[in-house]
Design a protein around this motif. Structure first.
Motif, short mmCIF file in Angstrom:
data_model
loop_
_atom_site.label_atom_id
_atom_site.label_comp_id
_atom_site.label_asym_id
_atom_site.label_seq_id
_atom_site.Cartn_x
_atom_site.Cartn_y
_atom_site.Cartn_z
N ALA A 1 -31.66 48.19 5.38
CA ALA A 1 -31.83 49.63 5.60
C ALA A 1 -31.49 50.37 4.32
O ALA A 1 -30.67 49.91 3.52
N ALA B 1 -36.02 47.73 7.99
CA ALA B 1 -37.07 46.72 8.12
C ALA B 1 -36.43 45.34 8.31
O ALA B 1 -35.25 45.16 8.05
N TYR B 2 -37.24 44.40 8.76
CA TYR B 2 -36.77 43.03 8.87
C TYR B 2 -37.73 42.10 8.14
O TYR B 2 -38.89 42.41 7.93
N THR C 1 -37.34 50.17 14.17
CA THR C 1 -37.22 51.52 14.71
C THR C 1 -35.81 51.71 15.25
O THR C 1 -35.35 50.91 16.07
N THR D 1 -29.03 50.76 -0.40
CA THR D 1 -29.60 49.79 0.52
C THR D 1 -28.54 48.77 0.91
O THR D 1 -27.74 48.34 0.09
N THR E 1 -34.95 54.36 6.13
CA THR E 1 -35.87 53.28 6.46
C THR E 1 -35.08 52.05 6.86
O THR E 1 -33.95 51.83 6.41
N TYR F 1 -31.04 49.19 17.46
CA TYR F 1 -32.40 48.66 17.33
C TYR F 1 -32.53 47.37 18.11
O TYR F 1 -31.54 46.69 18.41
N THR G 1 -42.66 39.99 9.03
CA THR G 1 -41.88 41.11 8.50
C THR G 1 -42.33 42.35 9.25
O THR G 1 -43.40 42.36 9.86
N GLY G 2 -41.52 43.40 9.19
CA GLY G 2 -41.96 44.63 9.82
C GLY G 2 -40.90 45.69 9.80
O GLY G 2 -39.75 45.44 9.42
N PRO G 3 -41.28 46.88 10.23
CA PRO G 3 -40.32 47.97 10.29
C PRO G 3 -39.37 47.80 11.48
O PRO G 3 -39.71 47.13 12.45
#
Length: 93
Positions: free
Chosen positions: A71, A21-22, A38, A78, A19, A45, A34-36
């Motif tokens: 990540a 995210a930001y 990809t 993490t 995973t 990315y 915020t969000g994933p």
């Protein structure tokens, strides 16, 4: 709103990134986007965050934001990296 594009790469030798995210924070402590994230080939990315350009009247140096990308991998480890962005205020005021 000011669009800010963030690009980079997330790699993890020997593990798989599961995973990413930001999250955005600002100097005023307001809730920000915020969000994933990809991931593409090689863990690359790119995403665009919309940052508010307004500021408090006494804040003459612009609005300071911290954008953090984090990540996790399949070993439940993490990591994260952060960058600082300053959205300048309208110079007419």
């Amino acid at each position: 709103m000011v669009p800010v594009t963030v690009t980079g790469a997330i790699t993890d030798t020997g593990c798989t990134v599961t995973t990413a995210a930001y999250a955005v924070t600002d100097e005023y402590g307001e809730v920000q986007p915020t969000g994933p994230v990809t991931l593409g080939l090689g863990g690359t990315y790119s995403f665009t965050a919309l940052l508010q350009a307004s500021r408090l009247g006494a804040d003459l140096d612009g609005r300071l934001y911290t954008i953090t990308v984090s990540a996790s991998n399949n070993a439940d480890t993490t990591g994260s990296q952060a960058a600082v962005v300053i959205v300048p205020h309208d110079q007419r005021h």
